[in-house]
Design an enzyme around this catalytic site. Sequence first.
Site, PDB file in Angstrom:
ATOM      1  N   HIS A  17      39.065  46.499  50.503  1.00 43.05           N
ATOM      2  CA  HIS A  17      38.871  45.588  49.255  1.00 43.05           C
ATOM      3  C   HIS A  17      36.836  45.891  49.110  1.00 43.05           C
ATOM      4  CE1 HIS A  17      42.249  42.409  49.277  1.00 43.05           C
ATOM      5  NE2 HIS A  17      41.539  43.454  47.893  1.00 43.05           N
ATOM      6  N   LYS A  41      50.791  32.096  42.421  1.00 44.45           N
ATOM      7  CA  LYS A  41      51.430  33.389  44.050  1.00 44.45           C
ATOM      8  C   LYS A  41      51.539  32.625  45.333  1.00 44.45           C
ATOM      9  CE  LYS A  41      49.366  38.298  44.421  1.00 44.45           C
ATOM     10  NZ  LYS A  41      48.816  38.956  44.545  1.00 44.45           N
ATOM     11  N   ARG A  92      43.744  52.673  43.212  1.00 42.79           N
ATOM     12  CA  ARG A  92      44.036  52.561  44.902  1.00 42.79           C
ATOM     13  C   ARG A  92      44.617  54.569  43.424  1.00 42.79           C
ATOM     14  NH1 ARG A  92      46.289  47.921  47.404  1.00 42.79           N
ATOM     15  NH2 ARG A  92      46.223  46.911  44.830  1.00 42.79           N
ATOM     16  N   SER A 130      46.786  44.613  50.959  1.00 43.98           N
ATOM     17  CA  SER A 130      47.032  43.663  52.371  1.00 43.98           C
ATOM     18  C   SER A 130      48.123  42.760  52.477  1.00 43.98           C
ATOM     19  CB  SER A 130      46.214  41.711  51.057  1.00 43.98           C
ATOM     20  OG  SER A 130      44.952  41.873  50.491  1.00 43.98           O
TER      21      SER A 130
HETATM   22  P1  ADP Z   1      45.093  41.142  42.349  1.00 39.66           P
HETATM   23  O1  ADP Z   1      46.500  39.513  43.525  1.00 39.66           O
HETATM   24  O2  ADP Z   1      44.257  40.418  41.868  1.00 39.66           O
HETATM   25  O3  ADP Z   1      45.597  42.288  42.090  1.00 39.66           O
HETATM   26  P2  ADP Z   1      43.899  41.822  45.798  1.00 39.66           P
HETATM   27  O4  ADP Z   1      43.362  40.533  46.566  1.00 39.66           O
HETATM   28  O5  ADP Z   1      45.194  42.122  45.564  1.00 39.66           O
HETATM   29  O6  ADP Z   1      44.168  40.559  43.894  1.00 39.66           O
HETATM   30  O7  ADP Z   1      42.828  43.180  44.826  1.00 39.66           O
HETATM   31  C1  ADP Z   1      41.907  42.560  44.202  1.00 39.66           C
HETATM   32  C2  ADP Z   1      41.264  44.215  43.624  1.00 39.66           C
HETATM   33  O8  ADP Z   1      41.027  44.714  44.973  1.00 39.66           O
HETATM   34  C3  ADP Z   1      41.942  44.654  43.078  1.00 39.66           C
HETATM   35  O9  ADP Z   1      42.123  45.504  41.997  1.00 39.66           O
HETATM   36  C4  ADP Z   1      43.110  45.255  43.593  1.00 39.66           C
HETATM   37  O10 ADP Z   1      43.441  47.518  43.369  1.00 39.66           O
HETATM   38  C5  ADP Z   1      42.354  46.173  44.759  1.00 39.66           C
HETATM   39  N1  ADP Z   1      42.409  46.476  45.999  1.00 39.66           N
HETATM   40  C6  ADP Z   1      43.008  45.378  46.780  1.00 39.66           C
HETATM   41  N2  ADP Z   1      43.718  46.801  48.173  1.00 39.66           N
HETATM   42  C7  ADP Z   1      42.055  48.165  47.704  1.00 39.66           C
HETATM   43  C8  ADP Z   1      42.410  49.061  48.858  1.00 39.66           C
HETATM   44  N3  ADP Z   1      42.980  49.634  49.702  1.00 39.66           N
HETATM   45  N4  ADP Z   1      41.179  50.510  47.656  1.00 39.66           N
HETATM   46  C9  ADP Z   1      41.301  50.102  46.874  1.00 39.66           C
HETATM   47  N5  ADP Z   1      41.010  48.463  45.865  1.00 39.66           N
HETATM   48  C10 ADP Z   1      41.766  47.759  46.397  1.00 39.66           C
END
Ligand code: ADP
Length: 162
Positions: A17, A41, A92, A130
């Site tokens: 992130h 969620k 990703r 995460s």
């Molecule tokens: P959501 O539940 O909205 O998907 P996340 O916190 O899982 O929330 O992800 C938020 C954003 O950050 C999403 O666009 C996700 O693709 C991106 N993201 C999460 N982990 C990574 C990573 N390792 N590299 C790049 N982008 C990421």
Amino acid sequence: MAVAIYPGSFDPITFGHIDIARRAQKLFDRLVIAVVANPHKNSFFTLDERVHLTRQALLDEGILGIDVTSYDGLLVECARTHGADAIVRGLRANSDFEYEFQMALANRDLAPEFESVFFMTAGKFSFLASSMVKEVASYGGSVASFVPACVERALRDKLTRH
Ligand code: ADP
């Protein structure tokens, strides 16, 4: 002034992130990270904890000037409230694409004034999620290369209290 909003669960924030936030900060005058309440969620950390950890993680990484807020309900409403021009998301591997494409089209339908902008993650974070961090931590593995120290500590504290 170009304003972007970067929404997500951030449960918890990872170096993946943070990589996206850094890239987005270079292109926009103002970046707001918006942590979603998402009552459907089951999150590991509460909303307050996720907001607090996100702020602390940015500080620990020496990143200044990114606001962290939370929202409940429609992202486009939150984006309007903050006067955003763009919605930032991270990509990703191609497994993210389908979901992100669907969300971007839905958001465009709801609010055509916002552009969704996608940043490619650094290769070394392309596997990082995460959910994976929580799983590794729950088995007692080190997550030091995935999350800032404050997040690692918070994971450990919460897991020992469970
Ligand atoms: P959501 O539940 O909205 O998907 P996340 O916190 O899982 O929330 O992800 C938020 C954003 O950050 C999403 O666009 C996700 O693709 C991106 N993201 C999460 N982990 C990574 C990573 N390792 N590299 C790049 N982008 C990421």
